[in-house]
Design a protein around this motif. Sequence first.
Motif, PDB file in Angstrom:
ATOM      1  N   MET A  14       0.843  -1.198   0.000  1.00  0.00           N
ATOM      2  CA  MET A  14       0.000   0.000   0.000  1.00  0.00           C
ATOM      3  C   MET A  14       0.871   1.237   0.000  1.00  0.00           C
ATOM      4  O   MET A  14       2.028   1.186   0.422  1.00  0.00           O
ATOM      5  CB  MET A  14      -0.913   0.022   1.226  1.00  0.00           C
ATOM      6  N   SER A  15       0.272   2.333  -0.417  1.00  0.00           N
ATOM      7  CA  SER A  15       0.988   3.601  -0.388  1.00  0.00           C
ATOM      8  C   SER A  15       1.174   4.050   1.059  1.00  0.00           C
ATOM      9  O   SER A  15       0.486   3.575   1.965  1.00  0.00           O
ATOM     10  CB  SER A  15       0.205   4.666  -1.160  1.00  0.00           C
ATOM     11  N   ALA A  16       2.085   4.983   1.278  1.00  0.00           N
ATOM     12  CA  ALA A  16       2.337   5.502   2.626  1.00  0.00           C
ATOM     13  C   ALA A  16       1.074   6.145   3.197  1.00  0.00           C
ATOM     14  O   ALA A  16       0.766   5.977   4.380  1.00  0.00           O
ATOM     15  CB  ALA A  16       3.484   6.507   2.591  1.00  0.00           C
ATOM     16  N   ALA A  17       0.329   6.867   2.368  1.00  0.00           N
ATOM     17  CA  ALA A  17      -0.898   7.531   2.831  1.00  0.00           C
ATOM     18  C   ALA A  17      -1.944   6.506   3.266  1.00  0.00           C
ATOM     19  O   ALA A  17      -2.624   6.693   4.282  1.00  0.00           O
ATOM     20  CB  ALA A  17      -1.460   8.430   1.730  1.00  0.00           C
ATOM     21  N   GLN A  18      -2.076   5.420   2.518  1.00  0.00           N
ATOM     22  CA  GLN A  18      -3.042   4.374   2.875  1.00  0.00           C
ATOM     23  C   GLN A  18      -2.628   3.681   4.180  1.00  0.00           C
ATOM     24  O   GLN A  18      -3.457   3.443   5.051  1.00  0.00           O
ATOM     25  CB  GLN A  18      -3.158   3.345   1.746  1.00  0.00           C
ATOM     26  N   ARG A  19      -1.341   3.371   4.320  1.00  0.00           N
ATOM     27  CA  ARG A  19      -0.848   2.731   5.550  1.00  0.00           C
ATOM     28  C   ARG A  19      -1.055   3.650   6.744  1.00  0.00           C
ATOM     29  O   ARG A  19      -1.459   3.208   7.812  1.00  0.00           O
ATOM     30  CB  ARG A  19       0.628   2.345   5.408  1.00  0.00           C
ATOM     31  N   HIS A  20      -0.805   4.944   6.550  1.00  0.00           N
ATOM     32  CA  HIS A  20      -0.986   5.921   7.624  1.00  0.00           C
ATOM     33  C   HIS A  20      -2.464   6.010   8.028  1.00  0.00           C
ATOM     34  O   HIS A  20      -2.783   6.051   9.224  1.00  0.00           O
ATOM     35  CB  HIS A  20      -0.461   7.288   7.193  1.00  0.00           C
ATOM     36  N   ALA A  21      -3.368   6.025   7.040  1.00  0.00           N
ATOM     37  CA  ALA A  21      -4.809   6.100   7.329  1.00  0.00           C
ATOM     38  C   ALA A  21      -5.261   4.891   8.137  1.00  0.00           C
ATOM     39  O   ALA A  21      -6.033   5.023   9.094  1.00  0.00           O
ATOM     40  CB  ALA A  21      -5.607   6.203   6.022  1.00  0.00           C
ATOM     41  N   LEU A  22      -4.772   3.713   7.783  1.00  0.00           N
ATOM     42  CA  LEU A  22      -5.125   2.498   8.530  1.00  0.00           C
ATOM     43  C   LEU A  22      -4.521   2.526   9.928  1.00  0.00           C
ATOM     44  O   LEU A  22      -5.178   2.155  10.904  1.00  0.00           O
ATOM     45  CB  LEU A  22      -4.670   1.252   7.770  1.00  0.00           C
ATOM     46  N   ALA A  23      -3.281   2.986  10.050  1.00  0.00           N
ATOM     47  CA  ALA A  23      -2.618   3.037  11.354  1.00  0.00           C
ATOM     48  C   ALA A  23      -3.326   4.004  12.299  1.00  0.00           C
ATOM     49  O   ALA A  23      -3.455   3.732  13.491  1.00  0.00           O
ATOM     50  CB  ALA A  23      -1.158   3.444  11.182  1.00  0.00           C
ATOM     51  N   GLN A  24      -3.826   5.115  11.760  1.00  0.00           N
ATOM     52  CA  GLN A  24      -4.539   6.105  12.581  1.00  0.00           C
ATOM     53  C   GLN A  24      -5.809   5.525  13.191  1.00  0.00           C
ATOM     54  O   GLN A  24      -6.254   5.973  14.232  1.00  0.00           O
ATOM     55  CB  GLN A  24      -4.935   7.317  11.727  1.00  0.00           C
ATOM     56  N   HIS A  25      -6.408   4.549  12.519  1.00  0.00           N
ATOM     57  CA  HIS A  25      -7.670   3.974  12.970  1.00  0.00           C
ATOM     58  C   HIS A  25      -7.506   2.522  13.420  1.00  0.00           C
ATOM     59  O   HIS A  25      -8.447   1.736  13.354  1.00  0.00           O
ATOM     60  CB  HIS A  25      -8.712   4.073  11.847  1.00  0.00           C
ATOM     61  N   ALA A  26      -6.316   2.171  13.889  1.00  0.00           N
ATOM     62  CA  ALA A  26      -6.021   0.781  14.274  1.00  0.00           C
ATOM     63  C   ALA A  26      -6.970   0.259  15.342  1.00  0.00           C
ATOM     64  O   ALA A  26      -7.454  -0.879  15.250  1.00  0.00           O
ATOM     65  CB  ALA A  26      -4.575   0.666  14.740  1.00  0.00           C
ATOM     66  N   ALA A  27      -7.282   1.067  16.342  1.00  0.00           N
ATOM     67  CA  ALA A  27      -8.173   0.610  17.424  1.00  0.00           C
ATOM     68  C   ALA A  27      -9.577   0.347  16.890  1.00  0.00           C
ATOM     69  O   ALA A  27     -10.222  -0.635  17.272  1.00  0.00           O
ATOM     70  CB  ALA A  27      -8.222   1.650  18.540  1.00  0.00           C
ATOM     71  N   THR A  28     -10.032   1.205  15.995  1.00  0.00           N
ATOM     72  CA  THR A  28     -11.361   1.030  15.398  1.00  0.00           C
ATOM     73  C   THR A  28     -11.376  -0.212  14.521  1.00  0.00           C
ATOM     74  O   THR A  28     -12.327  -0.998  14.567  1.00  0.00           O
ATOM     75  CB  THR A  28     -11.752   2.272  14.572  1.00  0.00           C
ATOM     76  N   LEU A  29     -10.324  -0.405  13.735  1.00  0.00           N
ATOM     77  CA  LEU A  29     -10.244  -1.578  12.868  1.00  0.00           C
ATOM     78  C   LEU A  29     -10.231  -2.862  13.693  1.00  0.00           C
ATOM     79  O   LEU A  29     -10.797  -3.871  13.280  1.00  0.00           O
ATOM     80  CB  LEU A  29      -9.012  -1.494  11.965  1.00  0.00           C
ATOM     81  N   ASP A  30      -9.590  -2.817  14.851  1.00  0.00           N
ATOM     82  CA  ASP A  30      -9.567  -3.974  15.745  1.00  0.00           C
ATOM     83  C   ASP A  30     -10.988  -4.340  16.191  1.00  0.00           C
ATOM     84  O   ASP A  30     -11.331  -5.516  16.269  1.00  0.00           O
ATOM     85  CB  ASP A  30      -8.677  -3.707  16.959  1.00  0.00           C
ATOM     86  N   ARG A  31     -11.824  -3.350  16.475  1.00  0.00           N
ATOM     87  CA  ARG A  31     -13.221  -3.610  16.849  1.00  0.00           C
ATOM     88  C   ARG A  31     -13.977  -4.305  15.726  1.00  0.00           C
ATOM     89  O   ARG A  31     -14.942  -5.025  15.961  1.00  0.00           O
ATOM     90  CB  ARG A  31     -13.936  -2.301  17.199  1.00  0.00           C
ATOM     91  N   PHE A  32     -13.537  -4.081  14.489  1.00  0.00           N
ATOM     92  CA  PHE A  32     -14.162  -4.725  13.334  1.00  0.00           C
ATOM     93  C   PHE A  32     -13.598  -6.111  13.065  1.00  0.00           C
ATOM     94  O   PHE A  32     -14.024  -6.782  12.147  1.00  0.00           O
ATOM     95  CB  PHE A  32     -13.994  -3.859  12.082  1.00  0.00           C
ATOM     96  N   GLY A  33     -12.631  -6.521  13.850  1.00  0.00           N
ATOM     97  CA  GLY A  33     -12.062  -7.852  13.674  1.00  0.00           C
ATOM     98  C   GLY A  33     -10.900  -7.895  12.709  1.00  0.00           C
ATOM     99  O   GLY A  33     -10.471  -8.964  12.296  1.00  0.00           O
ATOM    100  N   LEU A  34     -10.371  -6.732  12.330  1.00  0.00           N
ATOM    101  CA  LEU A  34      -9.227  -6.673  11.421  1.00  0.00           C
ATOM    102  C   LEU A  34      -7.943  -6.568  12.235  1.00  0.00           C
ATOM    103  O   LEU A  34      -7.794  -5.675  13.062  1.00  0.00           O
ATOM    104  CB  LEU A  34      -9.328  -5.445  10.515  1.00  0.00           C
TER     105      LEU A  34
END
Length: 177
Positions: free
Chosen positions: A59-79
Motif C-alpha cells: 500500500m501507499s504511505a498515505a493508505q498505511r498511515h490512514a489504517l494506522a490512525q484507525h487501528a483501534a477502530t479496525l480492531d473492533r471490526f475484527g481486522l
Amino acid sequence: MIPLGQFRDTFIIAIDDEGIAIIDQHVAHERVLFEQVMEKLTTGRLESQRLLAPIIIDMSAAQRHALAQHAATLDRFGLEIEEFGGDSLRLCAVPAVLETSGCEAALRALAEDLEGLDRGSRVEDALRRIAATMACHAAVKANYPLTLEKMRYLLEELRRTAYSSVCPHGRPVVLRL
C-alpha cells in the motif's frame, strides 16, 4: 413482501399490498449487513477469524498511515493488521462476515475511505464508513442466483432494518411499480 423470483440473478421481484417491487439484492443485503454490524459494534466488537496464511498487501504511505490512525477502530471490526516492512502490511485476521477472497479489496477500499476522512472527524464517522465498506464487500453480488428461501430471508431482514430504502452509500434499495 413475497418474493416471486429473480431477474438476471441481480434483482428480486416481489409483491406486497402496495404492488410490485424490484429490489437490488446487493444493495438490500448491504443495508442489512450494515445494520447488523453497527448493532454488534454498540455492544463490543465483530467476530474475527484468524487467517492460516496472513495476506501481505503493498500500500501507499498515505493508505498505511490512514489504517494506522484507525487501528483501534479496525480492531473492533475484527481486522488485525501489522506492519510488514517497506510498503507492505500483513493482514492476520478478518471479520467473520467477510470472505477471505475479498479481504484485500476490502482493506484497500477501507484505506481509501479512511484517507478521505478529515483529521477532525469523529470516531462515529470512521465507524460508519468502515461498517459501510465492510457491508458492501460482504454483501451478495449481482449475477448471483438466490433460492426463494434466501430471498425470503433477505426481504424479512430488510423489513426489520431502519432506513431500509437506501444502502449506507445512498443507493436506492427498492423500485416500486
